[in-house]
Design an enzyme around this catalytic site. Sequence first.
Site, PDB file in Angstrom:
ATOM      1  N   GLU A   1       5.071  -5.976   7.901  1.00 52.47           N
ATOM      2  CA  GLU A   1       4.140  -5.070   8.593  1.00 52.47           C
ATOM      3  C   GLU A   1       4.478  -4.855  10.057  1.00 52.47           C
ATOM      4  OE1 GLU A   1       1.634  -6.463   5.062  1.00 52.47           O
ATOM      5  OE2 GLU A   1       3.303  -7.201   6.282  1.00 52.47           O
TER       6      GLU A   1
ATOM      7  N   GLU B   1       0.767  -9.999  -0.404  1.00 51.97           N
ATOM      8  CA  GLU B   1      -0.581 -10.540  -0.210  1.00 51.97           C
ATOM      9  C   GLU B   1      -1.328 -10.677  -1.543  1.00 51.97           C
ATOM     10  OE1 GLU B   1      -2.084  -9.543   4.152  1.00 51.97           O
ATOM     11  OE2 GLU B   1      -1.443  -7.742   3.102  1.00 51.97           O
TER      12      GLU B   1
ATOM     13  N   ALA C   1       0.836  -1.204   0.000  1.00 49.48           N
ATOM     14  CA  ALA C   1       0.000   0.000   0.000  1.00 49.48           C
ATOM     15  C   ALA C   1       0.869   1.252   0.000  1.00 49.48           C
ATOM     16  CB  ALA C   1      -0.918  -0.001   1.220  1.00 49.48           C
TER      17      ALA C   1
ATOM     18  N   GLY D   1       1.411  -5.621   1.212  1.00 49.28           N
ATOM     19  CA  GLY D   1       0.230  -5.878   0.397  1.00 49.28           C
ATOM     20  C   GLY D   1       0.554  -6.459  -0.959  1.00 49.28           C
TER      21      GLY D   1
END
Length: 260
Positions: A134, A114, A66, A111
């Site tokens: 994270e 992910e 992100a 992300g």
Amino acid sequence: MAFVEWKRIGEQNNIAEIILNRPEARNAFTTAMAEQIIEITEEIANSDIRAVLITSSTPKAFCSGADLKERNNMTEEQWKNQHLVFQKMFNSIQDLKQPVIAVVDGYALAGGMEIILNCDMIVAAHTAKFGLPEVTRGIMPGGGGTRLLSKRIGVHRAKEWTCTGKIVSAEEADKAGLLNVLASSEEIRDKALEIAEKIAKNAPIAVQNVKASIETLFGMPNEEARKKEIEFYNQCLDTEDRFEGVRAFVEKRDPVFKGR
């Protein structure tokens, strides 16, 4: 501005390539970019596409996660609302009925990692780097990282990678079982396309039920899984493709599947 594009590719034009195209930010995704991915996956889901590649326009990064610059001045409410969009993006990839192959070079972090975990297969270059860092930023993976990584590499390694936030080389990722194919940067798209072409030649309804069955039955108690597997199997029986498969075998020719 379009940060994500898609096009039809392949011998029969029935393979989709989704291209992440924000190279100046290593494909860090914004709200707008996530919304574009959602829109594209919805379009593909309702099409005759049989397999999907997710690629990057730059070899420097698949996706760095992100965009934290966009998030920097958000209120708590804005942050949570944005994450709902991100969740929908991740889910839209995993929920595609067609098999999805991530084609990874450079960084796939947070992300971005992910995104690939929500894909069905991963083809990566030797120069790829993976990680869910994270915890080093005071948060945890929120797009399936902890739920999906352990399915790929086992619980003990998943805990190590996510609790330390380590960056993992392509070789270590491959050794751990994360990857389907490890190749050079020049080869990865062709390797992924080769897999996609093999998928696209098979009966679409059968392929889609195989994908759904594996996803649904993983970790399910054995007796319940047996019953559910037969439900998926039965969905393939009353199809034109099933009869075509038998005819082609008897006639000693390649089948021509229509997805009906």
